[in-house]
Scaffold this active site. Structure first.
Site, PDB file in Angstrom:
ATOM      1  N   SER A  77      39.622 -67.195 -34.371  1.00  0.00           N
ATOM      2  CA  SER A  77      39.482 -67.260 -35.822  1.00  0.00           C
ATOM      3  C   SER A  77      40.666 -68.026 -36.435  1.00  0.00           C
ATOM      4  CB  SER A  77      39.340 -65.846 -36.394  1.00  0.00           C
ATOM      5  OG  SER A  77      38.943 -65.874 -37.741  1.00  0.00           O
ATOM      6  N   ASP A 216      32.171 -66.857 -35.371  1.00  0.00           N
ATOM      7  CA  ASP A 216      33.549 -66.403 -35.185  1.00  0.00           C
ATOM      8  C   ASP A 216      33.876 -65.965 -33.759  1.00  0.00           C
ATOM      9  OD1 ASP A 216      36.073 -65.392 -35.534  1.00  0.00           O
ATOM     10  OD2 ASP A 216      35.495 -63.801 -36.900  1.00  0.00           O
TER      11      ASP A 216
END
Length: 387
Positions: A77, A216
């Site tokens: 991330s 993600d």
């Protein structure tokens, strides 16, 4: 729990005791891991700036960069974004961003990335267009193979239902993973409900089109990618000719720095059994991801700490984490100037805190010790190469 711990420790002890001895003490595999956490990436940004500054002082080199010292840099991330920033080359084949550029990057672009007016009522909270735009501007056409050191950036393919790990060492077997760093960074940051998933395509070794449908990286590896980064380092030690003397990685010669983006205070936004007894699916959905990420991150640190301690190598592992975030600093998408200033304070104050209740050494002192090890190891490599 006890059985799991015992088995894990036994496995690592076997690996350690059967691995070849390093030719010299200075030959270490160095790993940097950076957690996910949105705007809270400011916290590891402060830590990285301090570490890079120490390395520059020790080596009397203002151009020293973190990529010069770490064999593997991994992130998930926002940690994946930081990984790209400090490993992607500029026109002079040096990292396009110094560690001191990280926090200003968040202040300049964070409010536009996390601009709620760009979202939709039904759909992701943010449209992701500005994030993609700034990634393309900063990273250009650079691809994985051009990274200045080994990288490990995770994502998750929602079409194949499998994690996707972007590393240089995987390219020989899977050339389709040589994607643009801009595509990779958006993908690892595309948290469900926050940003839309990312589609892009590359080519296989046969020239066929290979499609990615990614979200993600925390979905694949949880928010703390330390174990992923270690596994990539292990593979590199086994395959890279530069590590011929350490085909089987000995944890006593692994130097691991893991940076967190902060977790909530023990009494901040927690819940009791009585309070949650009548919760339904919607109420649990709002908090379950936060609980899962916190628990997974804690267990990753627990396992690594246990392994390094049982192999008498506890000084080779440092987890830098603030465990007492409160208020707006707990939010991954609060990019208000006031909150970002608070996050800077969190990072700066963290440097002065003790590593643990049992270890009075401050994070600042521990990072200086790490910097010395990194500096000495780099000098050793340089001297060895000159013979």
């Amino acid at each position: 729990m006890a059985t799991t711990k015992s088995v894990l420790v036994l496995i690592f002890m076997i690996l350690a005791t059967t691995s070849s001895t390093f030719a010299t003490l200075g030959e270490m595999v160095t790993v940097l891991s950076i957690d996910g956490g949105g705007i809270k990436g400011i916290i590891p940004g402060i830590i990285l700036e301090f570490l890079e500054g120490q390395l520059q002082k020790m080596d009397n080199n203002a151009d020293a960069r973190l990529a010069d010292y770490f064999d593997v840099i991994g992130g998930t991330s926002t940690g994946g974004l930081l990984t790209a920033m400090i490993t992607t080359p500029n026109e002079n084949n040096r990292p396009f961003a110094a560690a001191k550029d990280i926090v200003p990057f968040y202040f300049q672009h964070g409010p536009h990335i996390f601009n709620s007016s760009t979202g939709q009522f039904f759909g992701p909270k943010y449209d992701g267009k500005y994030l993609m735009q700034v990634l393309q501007e900063k990273l250009g056409e650079t691809r994985v193979h051009q990274a200045l050191t080994e990288v490990a950036i995770s994502s998750f393919d929602i079409k194949t239902n499998k994690p996707v790990i972007f590393t240089k060492s995987n390219l020989a077997r899977s050339p389709e993973l040589d994607a643009k760093m801009s595509d990779i960074c958006y993908s690892t940051a595309a948290a469900p409900t926050y940003f839309p998933p990312h589609y892009f395509a590359t080519n296989t070794s046969n020239g066929d089109k290979y499609e990615f449908n990614l979200v993600d990286g925390a979905v694949a590896t949880v928010a703390d990618p330390a174990l992923l980064s270690v596994s990539v380092a292990t593979r590199r030690a086994e395959e890279d000719p530069a590590f011929a003397s350490i085909r089987s990685l000995n944890y006593k010669q692994l130097l691991l720095l893991s940076l967190g983006t902060g977790t909530n205070s023990e009494f901040d936004k927690t819940h009791t059994a009585q309070e949650t007894a009548k919760w339904g699916a919607l109420q649990w959905m709002l908090v379950i991801q936060q609980m899962t990420e916190a628990a997974s991150s804690y267990m990753t640190d627990y396992y690594l700490s246990t392994v390094f301690q049982d192999l008498h190598s506890q000084n080779n592992y440092l987890r830098v984490q603030e465990n007492a975030l409160t208020g707006t600093t707990t939010k991954a998408d609060d990019a208000s100037e006031a909150n970002m200033e608070l996050l800077v304070q969190v990072g700066e104050n963290l440097l002065k805190k003790p590593v643990s209740k049992d270890n009075p050494e401050t994070y600042e002192e521990a990072l200086k010790r790490f910097a010395k090890l990194l500096s000495d190891r780099k000098k050793f490599r340089a001297n060895k190469a000159s013979y």
